[in-house]
Design a protein around this motif. Structure first.
Motif, PDB file in Angstrom:
ATOM      1  N   ALA A   1      26.263 128.928  51.500  1.00  0.00           N
ATOM      2  CA  ALA A   1      26.609 127.609  50.956  1.00  0.00           C
ATOM      3  C   ALA A   1      27.705 126.948  51.779  1.00  0.00           C
ATOM      4  CB  ALA A   1      27.053 127.753  49.493  1.00  0.00           C
ATOM      5  N   THR A   2      28.707 127.728  52.182  1.00  0.00           N
ATOM      6  CA  THR A   2      29.796 127.174  52.993  1.00  0.00           C
ATOM      7  C   THR A   2      29.284 126.667  54.331  1.00  0.00           C
ATOM      8  OG1 THR A   2      31.374 128.695  51.951  1.00  0.00           O
ATOM      9  CG2 THR A   2      32.025 127.695  54.044  1.00  0.00           C
ATOM     10  N   ARG A   3      28.363 127.417  54.939  1.00  0.00           N
ATOM     11  CA  ARG A   3      27.791 126.993  56.220  1.00  0.00           C
ATOM     12  C   ARG A   3      27.025 125.687  56.078  1.00  0.00           C
ATOM     13  NH1 ARG A   3      22.972 127.149  58.389  1.00  0.00           N
ATOM     14  NH2 ARG A   3      22.102 128.373  56.670  1.00  0.00           N
ATOM     15  N   VAL A   4      26.210 125.574  55.028  1.00  0.00           N
ATOM     16  CA  VAL A   4      25.422 124.356  54.816  1.00  0.00           C
ATOM     17  C   VAL A   4      26.341 123.165  54.566  1.00  0.00           C
ATOM     18  CG1 VAL A   4      23.735 123.238  53.316  1.00  0.00           C
ATOM     19  CG2 VAL A   4      23.426 125.628  53.983  1.00  0.00           C
ATOM     20  N   LEU A   5      27.371 123.355  53.740  1.00  0.00           N
ATOM     21  CA  LEU A   5      28.303 122.256  53.449  1.00  0.00           C
ATOM     22  C   LEU A   5      29.075 121.848  54.702  1.00  0.00           C
ATOM     23  CD1 LEU A   5      29.696 123.365  49.967  1.00  0.00           C
ATOM     24  CD2 LEU A   5      28.188 121.426  50.443  1.00  0.00           C
ATOM     25  N   SER A   6      29.399 122.824  55.543  1.00  0.00           N
ATOM     26  CA  SER A   6      30.097 122.504  56.789  1.00  0.00           C
ATOM     27  C   SER A   6      29.228 121.653  57.702  1.00  0.00           C
ATOM     28  CB  SER A   6      30.510 123.798  57.493  1.00  0.00           C
ATOM     29  OG  SER A   6      31.124 123.530  58.728  1.00  0.00           O
ATOM     30  N   GLN A   7      27.942 121.972  57.753  1.00  0.00           N
ATOM     31  CA  GLN A   7      27.029 121.182  58.567  1.00  0.00           C
ATOM     32  C   GLN A   7      26.873 119.769  58.007  1.00  0.00           C
ATOM     33  OE1 GLN A   7      23.523 123.640  58.566  1.00  0.00           O
ATOM     34  NE2 GLN A   7      24.114 124.728  60.428  1.00  0.00           N
ATOM     35  N   LEU A   8      26.760 119.661  56.677  1.00  0.00           N
ATOM     36  CA  LEU A   8      26.605 118.342  56.061  1.00  0.00           C
ATOM     37  C   LEU A   8      27.857 117.487  56.245  1.00  0.00           C
ATOM     38  CD1 LEU A   8      24.753 119.231  52.738  1.00  0.00           C
ATOM     39  CD2 LEU A   8      23.841 117.949  54.670  1.00  0.00           C
ATOM     40  N   ARG A   9      29.008 118.142  56.345  1.00  0.00           N
ATOM     41  CA  ARG A   9      30.253 117.388  56.528  1.00  0.00           C
ATOM     42  C   ARG A   9      30.233 116.581  57.815  1.00  0.00           C
ATOM     43  NH1 ARG A   9      35.128 118.875  58.833  1.00  0.00           N
ATOM     44  NH2 ARG A   9      34.313 120.984  59.191  1.00  0.00           N
ATOM     45  N   HIS A  10      29.453 117.042  58.791  1.00  0.00           N
ATOM     46  CA  HIS A  10      29.346 116.329  60.068  1.00  0.00           C
ATOM     47  C   HIS A  10      28.138 115.386  60.097  1.00  0.00           C
ATOM     48  CE1 HIS A  10      32.504 118.860  61.717  1.00  0.00           C
ATOM     49  NE2 HIS A  10      31.858 119.931  61.282  1.00  0.00           N
ATOM     50  N   ASP A  11      27.558 115.149  58.945  1.00  0.00           N
ATOM     51  CA  ASP A  11      26.398 114.254  58.846  1.00  0.00           C
ATOM     52  C   ASP A  11      26.699 113.180  57.801  1.00  0.00           C
ATOM     53  OD1 ASP A  11      23.966 113.016  58.846  1.00  0.00           O
ATOM     54  OD2 ASP A  11      22.791 114.780  58.273  1.00  0.00           O
ATOM     55  N   PRO A  12      27.496 112.179  58.168  1.00  0.00           N
ATOM     56  CA  PRO A  12      27.922 111.170  57.183  1.00  0.00           C
ATOM     57  C   PRO A  12      26.764 110.368  56.592  1.00  0.00           C
ATOM     58  CG  PRO A  12      28.529 110.504  59.421  1.00  0.00           C
ATOM     59  CD  PRO A  12      28.078 111.917  59.499  1.00  0.00           C
ATOM     60  N   ARG A  13      25.673 110.221  57.327  1.00  0.00           N
ATOM     61  CA  ARG A  13      24.544 109.459  56.792  1.00  0.00           C
ATOM     62  C   ARG A  13      23.923 110.181  55.602  1.00  0.00           C
ATOM     63  NH1 ARG A  13      21.079 108.525  62.127  1.00  0.00           N
ATOM     64  NH2 ARG A  13      21.738 110.709  62.336  1.00  0.00           N
ATOM     65  N   SER A  14      23.796 111.496  55.706  1.00  0.00           N
ATOM     66  CA  SER A  14      23.237 112.257  54.583  1.00  0.00           C
ATOM     67  C   SER A  14      24.163 112.217  53.382  1.00  0.00           C
ATOM     68  CB  SER A  14      22.983 113.715  55.009  1.00  0.00           C
ATOM     69  OG  SER A  14      21.983 113.781  55.999  1.00  0.00           O
ATOM     70  N   ILE A  15      25.458 112.315  53.624  1.00  0.00           N
ATOM     71  CA  ILE A  15      26.420 112.255  52.526  1.00  0.00           C
ATOM     72  C   ILE A  15      26.350 110.893  51.851  1.00  0.00           C
ATOM     73  CG2 ILE A  15      28.872 112.265  51.953  1.00  0.00           C
ATOM     74  CD1 ILE A  15      29.262 114.358  54.122  1.00  0.00           C
TER      75      ILE A  15
ATOM     76  N   LEU B   1      26.971 119.166  45.715  1.00  0.00           N
ATOM     77  CA  LEU B   1      26.899 117.734  46.004  1.00  0.00           C
ATOM     78  C   LEU B   1      26.210 116.986  44.866  1.00  0.00           C
ATOM     79  CD1 LEU B   1      25.927 117.920  49.775  1.00  0.00           C
ATOM     80  CD2 LEU B   1      28.119 117.196  48.830  1.00  0.00           C
ATOM     81  N   ALA B   2      25.248 117.641  44.227  1.00  0.00           N
ATOM     82  CA  ALA B   2      24.562 117.006  43.097  1.00  0.00           C
ATOM     83  C   ALA B   2      25.519 116.757  41.940  1.00  0.00           C
ATOM     84  CB  ALA B   2      23.392 117.876  42.634  1.00  0.00           C
ATOM     85  N   ILE B   3      26.472 117.664  41.728  1.00  0.00           N
ATOM     86  CA  ILE B   3      27.461 117.471  40.666  1.00  0.00           C
ATOM     87  C   ILE B   3      28.291 116.224  40.942  1.00  0.00           C
ATOM     88  CG2 ILE B   3      29.543 118.444  39.627  1.00  0.00           C
ATOM     89  CD1 ILE B   3      28.343 121.199  40.008  1.00  0.00           C
ATOM     90  N   VAL B   4      28.755 116.095  42.196  1.00  0.00           N
ATOM     91  CA  VAL B   4      29.554 114.919  42.562  1.00  0.00           C
ATOM     92  C   VAL B   4      28.726 113.650  42.404  1.00  0.00           C
ATOM     93  CG1 VAL B   4      30.830 113.797  44.434  1.00  0.00           C
ATOM     94  CG2 VAL B   4      30.964 116.293  44.134  1.00  0.00           C
ATOM     95  N   GLN B   5      27.496 113.692  42.920  1.00  0.00           N
ATOM     96  CA  GLN B   5      26.619 112.525  42.841  1.00  0.00           C
ATOM     97  C   GLN B   5      26.364 112.117  41.398  1.00  0.00           C
ATOM     98  OE1 GLN B   5      22.311 112.927  42.948  1.00  0.00           O
ATOM     99  NE2 GLN B   5      22.331 111.879  44.923  1.00  0.00           N
ATOM    100  N   SER B   6      25.998 113.068  40.550  1.00  0.00           N
ATOM    101  CA  SER B   6      25.659 112.768  39.161  1.00  0.00           C
ATOM    102  C   SER B   6      26.877 112.267  38.391  1.00  0.00           C
ATOM    103  CB  SER B   6      25.089 114.014  38.478  1.00  0.00           C
ATOM    104  OG  SER B   6      23.931 114.464  39.145  1.00  0.00           O
TER     105      SER B   6
END
Length: 268
Positions: free
Chosen positions: A33-47, A129-134
């Motif tokens: 999970a930490t690895r996936v979140l780290s990768q997403l952190r560098h993808d602002p469009r997905s966030i 991320l779903a928790i934050v989004q919701s």
């Protein structure tokens, strides 16, 4: 392996994977999970797609019906669950497909990392991320856009979160059947659009053709919309709401299991 009589037997090669199977590891799951979140952190469009788009769509919807606030009240709660499902489906399917086609998943599965650890790690990352989004979408709809709900806003948040987790599970699953990001996006009309049309958003499901009504009864989005409507109309938690929430949660877990099964597929 030693039998009860003290004799030693060898394990057939075909049975070795079952002997080596381990329970899901907390440390391996959180590391994934930490690895996936780290990768997403560098993808602002997905966030931005996950966090901001549902909120923007709710604001747009609110002012589309500016002259008819009751219309927004009647469909806003339903869309509060549908928007997170759609966005999480898109982001999860594309992000997981990238790891499948790049060979990352094959390399990870060659390590002491079980399929359960891997799928649970992905679910934990995207679920966070779903928790934050919701939470943002629900808070915006209820306290800023004045969505009028009879029940507790926390129940709206619960259903929105379950919908987002369902979208995550569906995205993980369909990523196994796409060869490119374009194909992953193409799955949205096939997987989500029929559910949007049949979930009861546009007309009560009881008014549909019997065949379509029967089909809607097996689609999880129908129960997500029903759960939102229960909160919209009742002050207390009803048995129908509990049933709807359990069905959505059960479908998410089932699809996650199916997604784990696809991890044995080899990417070209």
């Amino acid at each position: 392996m030693t039998t009860s009589t003290g004799t030693s037997t060898s394990v057939p090669p075909s049975a070795a994977p079952f002997v080596r199977a381990k329970a899901i590891s907390y440390s391996r799951t959180t590391a994934t999970a930490t690895r996936v979140l780290s990768q997403l952190r560098h993808d602002p469009r997905s966030i931005a797609l996950m966090i901001l788009v549902p909120c923007v769509m709710l604001v747009l919807l609110r002012y589309v019906f500016d002259g008819s606030p009751r219309t927004f009240d009647s469909i806003g709660a339903s869309l509060l669950g549908i928007f997170p499902l759609i966005t999480m489906f898109l982001v999860t399917s594309i992000a997981t497909l990238r790891e499948r086609t790049s060979g990352t998943l094959e390399r990870l599965l060659a390590m002491p990392l079980g399929k359960g650890d891997l799928i649970a790690g992905y679910a934990l990352a995207f679920g966070s991320l779903a928790i934050v989004q919701s939470a943002l979408a629900t808070g915006l709809a209820v306290w800023t856009l004045d969505l009028d709900v009879t029940g507790s806003p926390w129940l709206l948040l619960l259903v929105a979160l379950l919908d987002a987790l369902l979208g995550t599970a569906l995205g993980l699953f369909v990523s196994a059947f796409a060869a490119s990001e374009y194909q992953a996006v193409q799955f949205m009309p096939a997987v989500l659009f029929p559910q949007i049309l049949l979930c009861g958003l546009f007309t009560p499901r009881s008014n549909m053709h019997p065949v379509l009504e029967a089909l809607s009864n097996v689609l999880p989005m129908s129960y997500a919309v029903d759960g939102m409507n229960e909160v919209l109309m009742h002050t207390d938690v009803t048995a129908a709401f509990v049933g709807d929430a359990l069905i959505v949660a059960g479908c998410a877990l089932l699809v996650l299991g199916l997604g784990a099964a696809t991890l044995k597929r080899r990417t070209p």
